[in-house]
Write an enzyme that holds these catalytic residues in place. Structure first.
Site, PDB file in Angstrom:
ATOM      1  N   LYS A  83      91.310 -20.630  86.036  1.00 48.22           N
ATOM      2  CA  LYS A  83      90.158 -21.209  85.335  1.00 48.22           C
ATOM      3  C   LYS A  83      89.797 -20.311  84.164  1.00 48.22           C
ATOM      4  O   LYS A  83      89.600 -19.097  84.328  1.00 48.22           O
ATOM      5  CB  LYS A  83      88.972 -21.267  86.286  1.00 48.22           C
TER       6      LYS A  83
HETATM    7  C1  E4P Z   1      83.491 -26.562  89.094  1.00 50.66           C
HETATM    8  O1  E4P Z   1      84.613 -26.190  88.949  1.00 50.66           O
HETATM    9  C2  E4P Z   1      82.342 -25.697  89.338  1.00 50.66           C
HETATM   10  O2  E4P Z   1      82.707 -24.758  90.325  1.00 50.66           O
HETATM   11  C3  E4P Z   1      81.155 -26.410  89.896  1.00 50.66           C
HETATM   12  O3  E4P Z   1      81.400 -27.786  90.027  1.00 50.66           O
HETATM   13  C4  E4P Z   1      79.858 -26.069  89.239  1.00 50.66           C
HETATM   14  O4  E4P Z   1      78.839 -26.780  89.872  1.00 50.66           O
HETATM   15  P1  E4P Z   1      77.286 -26.390  89.767  1.00 50.66           P
HETATM   16  O5  E4P Z   1      76.776 -26.914  88.479  1.00 50.66           O
HETATM   17  O6  E4P Z   1      76.665 -27.113  90.941  1.00 50.66           O
HETATM   18  O7  E4P Z   1      77.215 -24.909  89.884  1.00 50.66           O
END
Ligand code: E4P
Length: 214
Positions: A83
């Site tokens: 990522k």
């Molecule tokens: C995605 O890859 C993220 O880990 C996640 O969906 C972020 O979600 P949040 O906005 O609930 O922290």
């Protein structure tokens, strides 16, 4: 549509993975920081039983640092997807990593322009955070519609992961809008199973059976 589970909690991943509904895992630094153990150990353990893409995020913010961390993460297992945050430095890193056949997931995407840039440099996945857009008064799901249209216009292979999912309707709308993947937190996965009429119906079936057959 594929389902990824959005958590770094190994036991939760294991329990939902055993149901056969999980195609992959996404983590992020905040999710990892809630768990015990080192980052590498957590990712290694997840990859010991999940046979699907597992997203692990870099912490570096400069291109060279991101590439070096990406190489280390990718060496953990063949199914690790790195990522990378949606920044200029990040896009440069994704471009370089694509050429080395290291799969990337461009994260913190909040606009169609950002998604277009990520696809142009060969990101395997892009993660638009729809819940966080809803939180500030936007309609997050419109972003998914726009990215889907853009990627289809130009046959980009980048897969759209609907991220920052807050409730079951987000999952259904993601599927209706042609997202490739929804990454769903455990508490929302749990809610996908439930319907009061299922519970009432099952109780009635069992009651009728008992009355007749004991
Ligand atoms: C995605 O890859 C993220 O880990 C996640 O969906 C972020 O979600 P949040 O906005 O609930 O922290």
């Amino acid at each position: 549509m594929k389902f990824f589970i959005d958590t770094a909690n190994v036991e939760l991943i294991r329990s939902y993975y055993e149901l056969g509904i999980i195609d992959g895992v996404t983590t992020n630094p905040s999710l990892v920081s809630k768990e015990d153990g080192s980052f590498d150990d957590i990712i290694k353990e997840i990859s010991s039983f999940v046979d699907g893409p597992i997203s692990a995020e870099v912490i570096a913010t400069d291109t060279i640092g991101m590439i070096s961390q990406a190489e280390e993460l990718a060496a953990i297992n063949r199914n690790i997807v790195v990522k990378i945050p949606m920044t200029k430095e990040g896009i440069k890193a994704v471009n370089a990593l694509s050429k080395k056949s290291i799969k990337t997931n461009v994260t913190l995407v909040f606009s169609p322009a950002q998604a277009l840039l990520a696809a142009k440099v060969g990101a395997a996945y892009v993660s638009p955070f729809i819940g966080r857009l809803d939180d500030i008064g936007h309609h997050g799901m419109e972003l998914i519609e726009q990215i889907r249209a853009i990627y289809d216009n130009y046959q980009f292979a980048t897969e759209i992961i609907v991220a920052s999912i807050r409730h079951p309707s987000h999952v259904i709308e993601a599927a209706l809008n042609g997202a490739d993947v929804a990454t769903v937190p455990p508490e929302v996965i749990e809610k996908l199973f439930n319907h009061p009429l299922t519970d009432i119906g099952l109780a009635k079936f069992l009651e009728d059976w008992k009355l007749r057959f004991g």
